[in-house]
Design a protein around this motif. Structure first.
Motif, PDB file in Angstrom:
ATOM      1  N   GLU A  82      44.706  32.023  35.215  1.00 35.46           N
ATOM      2  CA  GLU A  82      44.656  31.123  36.367  1.00 35.46           C
ATOM      3  C   GLU A  82      45.581  31.616  37.472  1.00 35.46           C
ATOM      4  OE1 GLU A  82      42.483  28.690  36.830  1.00 35.46           O
ATOM      5  OE2 GLU A  82      41.638  29.242  34.878  1.00 35.46           O
ATOM      6  N   ARG A  85      43.785  34.385  39.291  1.00 35.84           N
ATOM      7  CA  ARG A  85      42.775  33.840  40.201  1.00 35.84           C
ATOM      8  C   ARG A  85      43.410  33.248  41.456  1.00 35.84           C
ATOM      9  NH1 ARG A  85      40.391  33.218  35.111  1.00 35.84           N
ATOM     10  NH2 ARG A  85      38.247  33.983  35.056  1.00 35.84           N
ATOM     11  N   GLU A 116      40.542  25.317  33.771  1.00 34.26           N
ATOM     12  CA  GLU A 116      39.960  26.492  33.116  1.00 34.26           C
ATOM     13  C   GLU A 116      38.794  26.969  33.958  1.00 34.26           C
ATOM     14  OE1 GLU A 116      38.926  28.228  28.699  1.00 34.26           O
ATOM     15  OE2 GLU A 116      38.835  26.060  29.009  1.00 34.26           O
ATOM     16  N   SER A 117      39.061  27.937  34.808  1.00 37.01           N
ATOM     17  CA  SER A 117      38.075  28.411  35.770  1.00 37.01           C
ATOM     18  C   SER A 117      36.851  29.021  35.106  1.00 37.01           C
ATOM     19  CB  SER A 117      38.714  29.443  36.711  1.00 37.01           C
ATOM     20  OG  SER A 117      39.778  28.863  37.427  1.00 37.01           O
TER      21      SER A 117
END
Length: 358
Positions: A100, A103, A164-165
């Protein structure tokens, strides 16, 4: 959880010997490393967030067994459940947080963030240590256990709160075999990954020594209600070490050597004041563990991230089992102070190896 600073004392007051207590820790570690790599694969293939929700439920069930059915079989089953919970968290949380951050474009913040999160965790343990004394005095181990189960269950909604991408973006996860092969290849092909993995495993595994801190505190001659306060002191040291994680990592070798000396001197002191030096040592150990894990995270790919971190966790459990077995064997001829002093030797060896490698 309030049981943390006093559970080893609970075991001994139930009638278990030091060797039997060590056997429980071994059961815990064996369960953890048996599930370590499989749980990493689950985290890479499926939802990491869901595993973070299952883990506290298993741990709470274990604490309930200790609280309401105190006996060796219940303690053993409780450690199986706790070991499973430990395995589910190990690698899963770290991989989720690191990805994360990537990202968000801030992977460099990982060391500071994970270190400070561990410092907050240690602060929670400190609070539990402080609260355990009055709760223990007022309601005994049953009251301490009930509060522990309730607070552990709060981890379920906290696990759900993590982003949680991968789930939101609909990314397709790889198969177990592909992920495992990718993780093994990353370790085999990169000397930096291999060295970082071994370093992280050794430092995390030696951290199992903290399970005996209540016994070390008890050996100084204080009463049972004062034991959590001495555990609190050591937890404070670890929290400070976690808070400074991510800074000054080039000094890991000399810092570990200094910490090894502090651990030996403090544990051999034989008085409550000696735990001040033990607290300093555990603070440095905590800081060094985060440094090793961050170095490992920086050199592995997302697709097998949790799997590789779990490999380090597997190695850590092997070291932990050796630590528990060594303590069990040593307890037949020496007390906690001497055994903690002996445990300083592996840290000194790690420091010397890092110094020569650097």
């Amino acid at each position: 959880m309030l049981l943390y600073p006093v559970y080893a004392v609970l075991f001994t007051e139930t009638g278990l010997s030091a060797a039997e207590v060590s056997s429980l820790f071994i059961i815990w570690s064996v369960t953890s490393f048996a599930l370590e790599v499989p749980s990493g694969l689950w985290a890479d293939v499926f939802s990491r967030r869901r595993l973070l929700m299952i883990a506290p439920a298993l741990a709470a069930a274990g604490y309930a067994l200790w609280t309401f059915l105190p006996s060796y079989p219940s303690f053993a089953l409780g450690f199986v459940l706790w070991g499973a919970a430990t395995a589910l968290r190990s690698g899963t949380l770290q991989a989720l947080v690191y990805e994360e951050l990537v990202r968000l474009g801030a992977p460099g913040a990982y060391g500071r963030l994970i270190g400070r999160s561990q410092a907050i965790s240690m602060t929670a343990i400190m609070a539990a240590s402080g609260l355990a004394s009055p709760v223990l005095a007022a309601g005994g181990y049953r009251a301490v256990g009930i509060v522990s189960v309730a607070t552990t269950l709060l981890g379920i909604p906290l696990g759900w709160s993590f982003p949680e991408s991968r789930e939101r973006s609909g990314e397709r996860q790889e198969t177990y075999r592909t992920v495992l092969c990718g993780g093994l290849a990353a370790v085999r092909r990169s000397p930096v990954v291999l060295r970082s993995l071994v370093l992280a495993a050794v430092l995390m595994g030696l951290g199992a020594l903290d399970e005996y801190i209540p016994l070390l505190a008890q050996s100084t001659g204080v009463g049972a209600p004062a034991v959590p306060l001495l555990v609190l002191l050591v937890s404070a040291g670890a929290a400070v070490g976690g808070w400074f994680a991510g800074h000054g990592t080039r000094w890991v070798a000399p810092a570990l050597a200094f910490a090894a000396g502090s651990l030996a001197l403090g544990s051999l002191n034989g008085r409550p004041a000696g735990l001040v030096l033990v607290a300093v040592a555990f603070g440095i150990f905590q800081w060094a563990m985060v440094a090793a894990e961050t170095l490992l995270q920086d050199h592995i790919a997302d697709q097998a991230r949790a799997t590789v971190i779990s490999m380090a966790g597997f190695g850590a459990e092997v070291v932990a089992v050796l630590t528990f077995a060594g303590y069990a064997l040593g307890s037949t001829w020496a007390g906690p102070g001497a055994l903690f002093a002996c445990a300083a030797v592996p840290y000194l060896i790690v420091a010397l190896v890092l110094w020569r490698a650097g």
